[in-house]
Design a protein around this motif. Structure first.
Motif, mmCIF file in Angstrom:
data_model
loop_
_atom_site.group_PDB
_atom_site.id
_atom_site.type_symbol
_atom_site.label_atom_id
_atom_site.label_comp_id
_atom_site.label_asym_id
_atom_site.label_seq_id
_atom_site.Cartn_x
_atom_site.Cartn_y
_atom_site.Cartn_z
ATOM 1 N N LYS A 8 0.820 -1.213 0.000
ATOM 2 C CA LYS A 8 0.000 0.000 0.000
ATOM 3 C C LYS A 8 0.856 1.265 0.000
ATOM 4 C CE LYS A 8 -4.105 -1.938 2.135
ATOM 5 N NZ LYS A 8 -5.054 -1.896 3.240
ATOM 6 N N LYS A 9 2.059 1.194 0.538
ATOM 7 C CA LYS A 9 2.944 2.361 0.576
ATOM 8 C C LYS A 9 3.380 2.809 -0.816
ATOM 9 C CE LYS A 9 5.075 0.264 4.202
ATOM 10 N NZ LYS A 9 6.295 -0.263 4.726
ATOM 11 N N ASP A 10 3.284 1.905 -1.808
ATOM 12 C CA ASP A 10 3.683 2.231 -3.178
ATOM 13 C C ASP A 10 2.574 2.934 -3.960
ATOM 14 O OD1 ASP A 10 6.147 1.053 -2.730
ATOM 15 O OD2 ASP A 10 5.467 -0.916 -3.442
ATOM 16 N N PHE A 11 1.411 3.134 -3.331
ATOM 17 C CA PHE A 11 0.257 3.725 -3.996
ATOM 18 C C PHE A 11 -0.149 5.026 -3.322
ATOM 19 C CE2 PHE A 11 0.196 -0.692 -5.015
ATOM 20 C CZ PHE A 11 -0.327 -0.769 -6.292
ATOM 21 N N LYS A 12 -0.794 5.889 -4.084
ATOM 22 C CA LYS A 12 -1.365 7.115 -3.530
ATOM 23 C C LYS A 12 -2.688 6.747 -2.876
ATOM 24 C CE LYS A 12 -3.091 11.625 -4.907
ATOM 25 N NZ LYS A 12 -3.363 12.513 -6.043
ATOM 26 N N SER A 13 -2.865 7.121 -1.617
ATOM 27 C CA SER A 13 -4.099 6.824 -0.889
ATOM 28 C C SER A 13 -5.039 8.026 -1.000
ATOM 29 C CB SER A 13 -3.776 6.533 0.576
ATOM 30 O OG SER A 13 -4.960 6.313 1.296
ATOM 31 N N TYR A 27 -6.529 3.147 -3.357
ATOM 32 C CA TYR A 27 -5.089 3.116 -3.555
ATOM 33 C C TYR A 27 -4.853 3.135 -5.058
ATOM 34 C CZ TYR A 27 -5.000 2.041 1.357
ATOM 35 O OH TYR A 27 -5.170 2.115 2.718
ATOM 36 N N ILE A 28 -4.262 4.212 -5.537
ATOM 37 C CA ILE A 28 -4.127 4.452 -6.967
ATOM 38 C C ILE A 28 -2.650 4.448 -7.338
ATOM 39 C CG2 ILE A 28 -4.599 6.117 -8.815
ATOM 40 C CD1 ILE A 28 -6.941 7.102 -6.990
ATOM 41 N N GLY A 29 -2.341 3.774 -8.454
ATOM 42 C CA GLY A 29 -0.953 3.724 -8.894
ATOM 43 C C GLY A 29 -0.829 3.190 -10.302
ATOM 44 N N LYS A 30 0.375 2.838 -10.661
ATOM 45 C CA LYS A 30 0.676 2.313 -11.991
ATOM 46 C C LYS A 30 1.260 0.913 -11.866
ATOM 47 C CE LYS A 30 0.865 5.909 -15.204
ATOM 48 N NZ LYS A 30 -0.080 5.619 -16.240
ATOM 49 N N LEU A 31 0.958 0.103 -12.849
ATOM 50 C CA LEU A 31 1.543 -1.230 -12.960
ATOM 51 C C LEU A 31 2.328 -1.247 -14.261
ATOM 52 C CD1 LEU A 31 1.635 -4.060 -11.674
ATOM 53 C CD2 LEU A 31 -0.350 -4.655 -13.041
ATOM 54 N N ALA A 49 -6.230 0.621 -9.517
ATOM 55 C CA ALA A 49 -6.780 1.149 -8.269
ATOM 56 C C ALA A 49 -7.370 -0.003 -7.470
ATOM 57 C CB ALA A 49 -7.853 2.191 -8.555
ATOM 58 N N PHE A 50 -7.186 0.072 -6.172
ATOM 59 C CA PHE A 50 -7.778 -0.879 -5.245
ATOM 60 C C PHE A 50 -8.565 -0.093 -4.209
ATOM 61 C CE2 PHE A 50 -4.137 -3.090 -6.936
ATOM 62 C CZ PHE A 50 -4.613 -4.374 -7.132
ATOM 63 N N VAL A 51 -9.645 -0.691 -3.726
ATOM 64 C CA VAL A 51 -10.481 -0.045 -2.723
ATOM 65 C C VAL A 51 -10.540 -0.950 -1.504
ATOM 66 C CG1 VAL A 51 -12.757 0.923 -2.219
ATOM 67 C CG2 VAL A 51 -11.882 0.966 -4.561
ATOM 68 N N ASP A 52 -10.261 -0.381 -0.316
ATOM 69 C CA ASP A 52 -10.354 -1.164 0.917
ATOM 70 C C ASP A 52 -11.750 -1.758 1.067
ATOM 71 O OD1 ASP A 52 -7.852 -1.101 2.026
ATOM 72 O OD2 ASP A 52 -8.226 0.635 3.294
ATOM 73 N N GLY A 53 -11.810 -3.034 1.432
ATOM 74 C CA GLY A 53 -13.077 -3.667 1.758
ATOM 75 C C GLY A 53 -13.797 -4.314 0.594
ATOM 76 N N LEU A 54 -13.266 -4.217 -0.625
ATOM 77 C CA LEU A 54 -13.923 -4.865 -1.759
ATOM 78 C C LEU A 54 -13.364 -6.269 -1.970
ATOM 79 C CD1 LEU A 54 -14.197 -2.124 -4.521
ATOM 80 C CD2 LEU A 54 -15.897 -2.819 -2.850
#
Length: 82
Positions: A8-13, A27-31, A49-54
């Motif tokens: 999670k530290k590698d992504f913008k929250s 959590y938004i970022g690039k792959l 992007a990932f969303v907590d709880g999904l």
């Protein structure tokens, strides 16, 4: 994110309020690269992007991109249909 070995530290929250009046962390970022095991399909420079709880295991339609992804976390496979 943990089963996919993302930190999670590698992504913008970004906290965003949902339609259910609950605030979720996005959590938004690039792959840099995503490819099939047999290398028949490969994508580069993806916005993710990932969303907590999904729950991410299962079939997810992203028709606005024109593709269907099926993510099987237990088997560590992603199936891409164009």
């Amino acid at each position: 994110m943990t089963p996919l070995s993302f930190d999670k530290k590698d992504f913008k929250s970004v906290p965003i309020k949902s339609d259910f009046n609950k605030e979720n962390n996005y959590y938004i970022g690039k792959l840099s690269k995503l490819s099939t095991v047999n290398k028949l399909s490969q994508l580069e420079g993806l916005d993710i992007a990932f969303v907590d709880g999904l729950i991410y295991e299962g079939k997810t339609s992203i028709e606005w991109l024109g593709k269907i992804l099926t993510i099987d976390i237990a088997k560590k496979k992603i199936f891409i249909e164009e």
